[in-house]
Design a protein around this motif. Structure first.
Motif, short mmCIF file in Angstrom:
data_model
loop_
_atom_site.label_atom_id
_atom_site.label_comp_id
_atom_site.label_asym_id
_atom_site.label_seq_id
_atom_site.Cartn_x
_atom_site.Cartn_y
_atom_site.Cartn_z
N GLY A 271 0.56 -1.14 0.16
CA GLY A 271 0.39 -0.22 0.24
C GLY A 271 1.04 1.14 0.42
N TYR A 289 -5.21 1.81 4.23
CA TYR A 289 -5.73 1.04 2.68
C TYR A 289 -4.85 -0.56 2.47
CZ TYR A 289 -4.95 0.33 -2.02
OH TYR A 289 -4.64 0.04 -3.45
N LYS A 293 -8.05 -4.01 2.15
CA LYS A 293 -7.05 -4.97 0.95
C LYS A 293 -7.51 -6.41 1.57
CE LYS A 293 -4.25 -3.67 -1.91
NZ LYS A 293 -2.65 -4.03 -2.32
N ASN A 372 1.53 -1.07 -9.02
CA ASN A 372 -0.01 -1.96 -9.49
C ASN A 372 0.25 -2.42 -11.08
OD1 ASN A 372 -0.86 -1.54 -7.43
ND2 ASN A 372 -1.95 0.03 -8.03
#
Length: 397
Positions: A271, A289, A293, A372
């Motif tokens: 994160g 965060y 997830k 990502n």
């Protein structure tokens, strides 16, 4: 000391090049700095050539030197700025100036490699000039060209296409080691030096830049805390040790701050958070965060530096809430958090440096795409056997 059979030469500018550069600098309405920039030389070097020219030590064509009197006839600005021939001359001299840099990459190579270099740049620079630079005969080059393409050369051409594809897919971030590993994982059985040679000859060079780290003020550090990693071995599975840090990114004259959390075992970025303020809100946002997830293991060692954004009461409460044990660098030992330092070096070298961002939202979008879509899923990491972090985690599962 090793003995070099073909030592690299120290390249010098020809007298003709110097004289032409000086003459251009004496044209009205054109600054010396503009000429130097156009030719790719340092302004101080051009200034020295101008002095040598005035003193009569630099005369390449035997013709009368450019008059230096303030009363000389001045051409109109339009004649100078719109003179296509002058621009063309500057471009040609710039190509000649860049030639030694290109030649240096293959000057110590085999005769065949040098002929291949001449074949590639012959139309742009001239075959005879290149032959003179490469110390081969024009007749030898033309004879080499008549022989046709060898099986080895054809193989190199096919391999170079695949190398170029890997290089382009990484957006110019892969050097020869990672390109070689990508080829090997695709089933190619080739030597590292062959990949290095083909990339060098094709001018494929990874994004490399010097990255400096802005050091926070000493007043932002808190003395308490211990380094829990010193008493244990390296992580052997995911979610045993998480590391985090904050780095500075300059955006249009203002500092932005990026907080990032990484799994030490797999190098996966779990994160991150980006803001104009370096506070505990920045770091807690990144941690929340990760938890959101669905990654919420117990008894994780959470290692950071001693900055107040990690040692503040708000962030410490978050660690206690999620059952994590805080670990901090020893004072003056930034290498205790080397995993995060390495990530930020890669991030800035491969994405941030030499890239213009219109605003913080565009920066945020590019960071998301890099982390990502590339770093976690595609990028080969030398520290984990040239695998991507996600693949490495899946292998350990």
């Amino acid at each position: 000391m090793p003995k070099y059979n073909n030592p690299r030469k120290t390249w010098q500018y020809s007298t003709e090049f110097k004289v032409r550069a000086v003459k251009m600098s004496y044209q009205p309405d054109i600054k010396s700095s503009q000429v130097a920039e156009g030719l790719g030389i340092h302004p101080f070097m051009l200034s020295r050539w101008r002095k040598e020219y005035r003193e009569g030590h630099l005369q390449g064509d035997g013709k009368r030197r450019v008059g230096l009197s303030k009363k000389r006839k001045v051409k109109s600005a339009k004649q100078i700025t719109e003179n296509a021939q002058l621009k063309k001359e500057i471009d040609r001299l710039k190509r000649e100036n860049d030639l030694p840099k290109k030649v240096a990459t293959v000057s110590g190579g085999s005769t065949s490699e040098r002929f291949g270099f001449i074949h590639r740049y012959g139309k742009e620079i001239g075959v005879r000039n290149l032959c003179r630079w490469m110390q081969v005969s024009p007749s030898g080059y033309y004879a080499w060209r008549q022989r046709g393409t060898t099986d080895r050369a054809l193989s190199d051409q096919q391999l170079l296409k695949q190398i170029t594809k890997i290089f382009d897919d990484s957006h110019g971030r892969y050097g020869s080691p990672r390109v070689y590993e990508s080829l090997r994982q695709s089933g190619y059985r080739i030597a590292k030096k062959r990949v290095e040679r083909l990339m060098r000859e094709a001018g494929l060079k990874a994004r490399v830049t010097k990255v400096t780290r802005r050091m926070p003020g000493l007043k932002r550090f808190i003395a308490k805390g211990e380094n829990r990693l010193l008493a244990r071995d390296a992580a052997t599975a995911p979610d045993q040790v998480w590391v985090a840090d904050v780095t500075y990114i300059k955006l249009q004259g203002k500092w932005t701050y990026l907080a990032t959390i990484m799994d030490q075992y797999s190098r996966r970025i779990l994160g991150w958070s980006l803001s104009y303020s370096r506070t505990t809100e920045l770091t807690t946002t990144a941690l929340r965060y990760v938890i959101k997830k669905g990654r919420n293991p117990k008894n994780v060692i959470f290692h950071t530096d001693r900055g107040v954004e990690f040692t503040g009461s708000v962030f410490q409460s978050e660690l206690v809430k999620y059952g994590m044990h805080h670990s901090v660098n020893r004072p003056g030992h930034c290498t205790d958090n080397a995993f995060m330092e390495s990530f930020y070096h890669s991030l800035k070298g491969e994405l941030i440096r030499q890239t213009y961002f219109k605003g913080i939202e565009e920066l945020r979008s590019e960071l998301s795409r890099y982390i990502n879509k590339f770093y976690n899923t595609v990028r080969l990491h030398s520290g984990i056997g040239y695998m991507s972090p996600i693949n490495y985690e899946q292998m350990a599962a």
